[in-house]
Design a protein around this motif. Structure first.
Motif, PDB file in Angstrom:
ATOM      1  N   GLU A 345     -22.969  17.765 -53.466  1.00 54.64           N
ATOM      2  CA  GLU A 345     -23.375  16.854 -54.532  1.00 54.64           C
ATOM      3  C   GLU A 345     -24.701  17.262 -55.179  1.00 54.64           C
ATOM      4  OE1 GLU A 345     -24.936  12.346 -54.185  1.00 54.64           O
ATOM      5  OE2 GLU A 345     -22.977  12.726 -53.275  1.00 54.64           O
ATOM      6  N   TRP A 371     -19.854  15.974 -57.046  1.00 53.09           N
ATOM      7  CA  TRP A 371     -20.473  14.999 -57.940  1.00 53.09           C
ATOM      8  C   TRP A 371     -21.748  15.578 -58.573  1.00 53.09           C
ATOM      9  CZ3 TRP A 371     -22.912   9.750 -56.015  1.00 53.09           C
ATOM     10  CH2 TRP A 371     -23.192   8.936 -57.130  1.00 53.09           C
ATOM     11  N   ASP A 395     -14.229  14.930 -55.534  1.00 52.13           N
ATOM     12  CA  ASP A 395     -15.121  14.108 -56.358  1.00 52.13           C
ATOM     13  C   ASP A 395     -15.644  14.960 -57.504  1.00 52.13           C
ATOM     14  OD1 ASP A 395     -17.033  12.453 -57.454  1.00 52.13           O
ATOM     15  OD2 ASP A 395     -17.742  11.699 -55.523  1.00 52.13           O
ATOM     16  N   ARG A 397     -17.065  13.435 -60.384  1.00 52.59           N
ATOM     17  CA  ARG A 397     -17.840  12.552 -61.250  1.00 52.59           C
ATOM     18  C   ARG A 397     -18.994  13.299 -61.913  1.00 52.59           C
ATOM     19  NH1 ARG A 397     -19.011   7.678 -57.174  1.00 52.59           N
ATOM     20  NH2 ARG A 397     -18.899   9.430 -55.721  1.00 52.59           N
ATOM     21  N   LEU A 398     -19.146  13.048 -63.195  1.00 54.36           N
ATOM     22  CA  LEU A 398     -20.218  13.637 -63.997  1.00 54.36           C
ATOM     23  C   LEU A 398     -20.142  15.160 -64.066  1.00 54.36           C
ATOM     24  CD1 LEU A 398     -23.163  11.297 -63.025  1.00 54.36           C
ATOM     25  CD2 LEU A 398     -22.150  11.515 -65.276  1.00 54.36           C
ATOM     26  N   TYR A 421     -12.013  11.219 -57.884  1.00 53.11           N
ATOM     27  CA  TYR A 421     -13.083  10.590 -58.650  1.00 53.11           C
ATOM     28  C   TYR A 421     -13.324  11.442 -59.905  1.00 53.11           C
ATOM     29  CZ  TYR A 421     -14.237   8.484 -54.079  1.00 53.11           C
ATOM     30  OH  TYR A 421     -14.211   7.836 -52.867  1.00 53.11           O
ATOM     31  N   THR A 422     -13.162  10.835 -61.082  1.00 54.33           N
ATOM     32  CA  THR A 422     -13.412  11.572 -62.330  1.00 54.33           C
ATOM     33  C   THR A 422     -14.297  10.767 -63.285  1.00 54.33           C
ATOM     34  OG1 THR A 422     -11.412  10.692 -63.377  1.00 54.33           O
ATOM     35  CG2 THR A 422     -11.195  12.776 -62.177  1.00 54.33           C
ATOM     36  N   GLU A 423     -15.011   9.769 -62.774  1.00 47.94           N
ATOM     37  CA  GLU A 423     -15.848   8.942 -63.643  1.00 47.94           C
ATOM     38  C   GLU A 423     -16.825   9.800 -64.456  1.00 47.94           C
ATOM     39  OE1 GLU A 423     -19.690   6.278 -62.837  1.00 47.94           O
ATOM     40  OE2 GLU A 423     -17.926   5.548 -61.774  1.00 47.94           O
ATOM     41  N   ARG A 424     -16.796   9.592 -65.770  1.00 49.55           N
ATOM     42  CA  ARG A 424     -17.683  10.291 -66.700  1.00 49.55           C
ATOM     43  C   ARG A 424     -17.564  11.807 -66.617  1.00 49.55           C
ATOM     44  NH1 ARG A 424     -23.144   6.642 -67.503  1.00 49.55           N
ATOM     45  NH2 ARG A 424     -22.329   4.709 -66.642  1.00 49.55           N
ATOM     46  N   ALA A 425     -16.382  12.289 -66.255  1.00 51.04           N
ATOM     47  CA  ALA A 425     -16.136  13.733 -66.323  1.00 51.04           C
ATOM     48  C   ALA A 425     -15.851  14.090 -67.781  1.00 51.04           C
ATOM     49  CB  ALA A 425     -14.975  14.109 -65.408  1.00 51.04           C
ATOM     50  N   ASP A 447     -10.694   6.856 -59.378  1.00 47.40           N
ATOM     51  CA  ASP A 447     -11.810   6.407 -60.203  1.00 47.40           C
ATOM     52  C   ASP A 447     -11.751   7.158 -61.531  1.00 47.40           C
ATOM     53  OD1 ASP A 447     -14.171   5.778 -61.438  1.00 47.40           O
ATOM     54  OD2 ASP A 447     -15.472   6.241 -59.733  1.00 47.40           O
ATOM     55  N   CYS A 451     -13.279   7.032 -68.736  1.00 36.91           N
ATOM     56  CA  CYS A 451     -12.350   8.049 -69.230  1.00 36.91           C
ATOM     57  C   CYS A 451     -11.454   7.438 -70.309  1.00 36.91           C
ATOM     58  CB  CYS A 451     -11.497   8.607 -68.093  1.00 36.91           C
ATOM     59  SG  CYS A 451     -12.440   9.560 -66.870  1.00 36.91           S
TER      60      CYS A 451
END
Length: 577
Positions: A345, A371, A395, A397-398, A421-425, A447, A451
């Protein structure tokens, strides 16, 4: 199960197997009244052999076993749970001492008891010990009202205890540990995380030299290298040691570690250096799990040392350490071929080059945390997906350079994926999630916050991912009532749902969720002004009685009367406004 249904079921079974048996004589008709008597359920249980009874017990929760045990003495002998967790039982105002005495009468042979997160006091612990004299496992984690007196009572009342967790009991100190270990000398596993423990409290642990294999001292900020070194020399059978958040440790104590040690957590020990990691690797070549998260003085040198000395390493978390790069990651991959889980991360310098090295050497990888690795792109993730087909969790994310192309690769190559987890990818849309749902039907957690997904994605999840338990749709503004209603009908196992910022949803969605997802425990509807009304909220509370967390921030339509109803219907819920 009602008596009538049970009678019908057993009668059908007897008809298929042939008449007779002990239960057949129980079902007679009263000549004077014409009413058929229903046999006692206990008559059926005695027909079953030992293997059938064990199978039946495996399908019942401890609460259900206790319910059966209360029917009669015969059932009490058959249905006695070995584990009882009060974190899953709603006492609804019943004093804990009263409940403990009642359960003690029903299950006196109980071997494992959990009061985790309860308001248990020292007196309650004394009552528990009186009720359950044969405990070998006791979990008191998060019981903030406990003091040293409780440990003294445990030591006297349960001298053969093998597993004890006191994590988060902040008033437990060195004095209590000394009193506990005067008599309780058979402990195999002891969790003192975030207790008020210093080096002085570690000295009595030498009495457990022959038994202690698992010790958690996370968050015990008073510990020093001197105290931990003495502990490691005394307890040579230690296999697992958790020291997360022990900020005074620099790591020289690790040179005293036993070769038996296979799991160690040093997360948040910011004074630990590459030299300390080197000493650890040489002392513990069989190490298979190591957490160095937020050890800011750790660099690529530690990865190279691990590669040379710890070929058995399967789990490694080096998230948010010092200067790690693709070169260090490549060295790790060449020496630690058995890696299953890797935390990377927040590294701006790790790119597709490092991921290609992992894909080339660590094909057993099943969990990967990337992440905020902003330099990683679709090429690196696609290489991981193609090589690591056992991947279950990733993960992203971002990771703004990762798009639907990577998600399609995961869907194609990783059928066992359970967490994504793909939040704000990068750009991830309905088409990618539709492919993911079809290719990864075992998904448990998804997640896709922020998106560009909508109703088509939810329809695919409802069609393929029936085991989905955690879903974040935060600020997915394309989602409408149609998609949410479809999801609720197809994903009945949902336990956690984040709908914050889904501005197009109305109370229709919340009512459908209430009817379709009765297992829901956590719901975030913050900023959903049209979604949450008093009517919908009360329906939700009535249908989802296990609800524990509810975020209603910026939901202005909710009244105090509705909130009171929610608290009445959901005994353990915490509401955030």
């Amino acid at each position: 199960v009602s008596d009538e249904r049970m009678a019908a079921s057993m009668a059908s079974s007897r008809h298929a197997a042939g008449a007779g048996g002990p239960a057949s004589s129980n079902e007679d008709q009263d000549q004077s009244t014409g009413i058929t008597s229903v046999p006692s359920p206990t008559g059926y249980f005695h027909i079953l052999d030992a293997d059938s009874l064990m199978l039946l017990l495996s399908l019942l929760t401890p609460t259900e076993q206790l319910t059966l045990a209360s029917l009669c003495s015969a059932c009490a002998n058959l249905f006695r749970p070995s584990l009882l967790s009060f974190s899953t039982i709603s006492l609804r105002g019943t004093p804990l001492q009263t409940a403990l005495r009642a359960f003690g009468r029903r299950a006196p042979q109980l071997s494992a008891l959990s009061l985790r997160g309860s308001n248990a006091s020292d007196v309650d612990v004394a009552h528990a010990i009186c009720a359950f004299r044969f405990l070998i496992s006791l979990d008191l984690s998060g019981c903030d009202d406990l003091h040293d007196r409780a440990l003294s009572t445990i030591g006297v009342g349960l001298p053969t205890l093998q597993v004890l967790s006191m994590q988060g009991c902040r008033d437990v100190s060195d004095v209590g540990i000394g009193a506990l270990l005067e008599r309780c000398t058979s402990l195999r596993s002891l969790d003192l995380g975030w207790c008020d423990v210093s080096d002085r409290g570690l000295r009595p642990l030498a009495r457990l030299a022959r038994s202690l294999t698992h010790l958690d001292l996370s968050g015990c900020a008073k510990l020093t290298d001197r105290g931990v070194s003495a502990l490691l020399q005394a307890c040579s059978r230690l296999e697992s040691l958790q020291l997360k958040g022990c900020r005074e440790l620099s790591g020289w104590c690790l040179a005293s570690a036993t070769p038996r040690l296979i799991s160690l957590s040093l997360g948040g020990c910011t004074l630990v250096t590459d030299a300390a990691v080197g000493a650890l690797c040489r002392a513990c070549p069989a190490l298979n799990s190591l957490t160095l998260r937020q050890c800011r003085a750790v660099s690529d040198a530690s990865l190279r040392t691990l590669s040379r000395h710890c070929a058995s390493l399967t789990h490694l978390d080096v998230s948010r350490c010092g200067a790690l790069s693709d070169e260090g990651l490549a060295a790790l991959a060449r020496g630690c071929l058995k890696l299953h889980a890797l935390g990377l991360e927040a590294y701006a310098d790790i790119s597709d080059k490092g991921l290609l090295a992992l894909a080339a050497h660590c094909t057993s990888l099943s969990q990967l945390n990337l992440w905020v690795c902003a330099a990683v792109s679709d090429d690196g993730v696609c290489a991981i997906a193609a090589a690591c087909r056992r991947l279950t969790s990733i993960d992203l994310r971002l990771c703004t350079k990762v798009s639907g192309v990577a998600v399609n690769a995961l869907a194609e190559h990783c059928p066992n994926l359970t967490e994504l987890y793909t939040e704000r990818a990068g750009r991830i849309d309905d088409a990618a999630i539709v492919a993911l749902a079809a290719g990864c039907p075992k998904l448990l957690l998804l997640d896709v916050g922020w998106c560009n997904v909508g109703d088509a994605a939810l329809a695919a999840l409802a069609r393929h991912c029936h085991s989905l338990s955690t879903l974040s749709l935060a600020y997915c503004e394309a989602v409408t009532d149609d998609g949410m209603c479809t999801l609720a009908q197809g994903c009945a196992s949902l336990c956690s749902l984040d709908l914050s910022g889904c501005s197009r949803l109305t109370e229709t969605s919340l009512i459908e969720i209430a009817h379709g997802c009765p297992k829901l425990q956590s719901l975030d509807v913050g900023s959903c002004k049209s979604l949450v009304t008093d009517k919908a909220l009360v329906v939700l509370a009535a249908k989802c009685s296990s609800l524990r967390s509810l975020n209603l921030r910026f939901c202005e339509q909710v009244t105090d009367a509705a909130l009171a109803a929610v608290h009445d219907l959901c005994a353990h819920v915490q509401v955030r406004r």
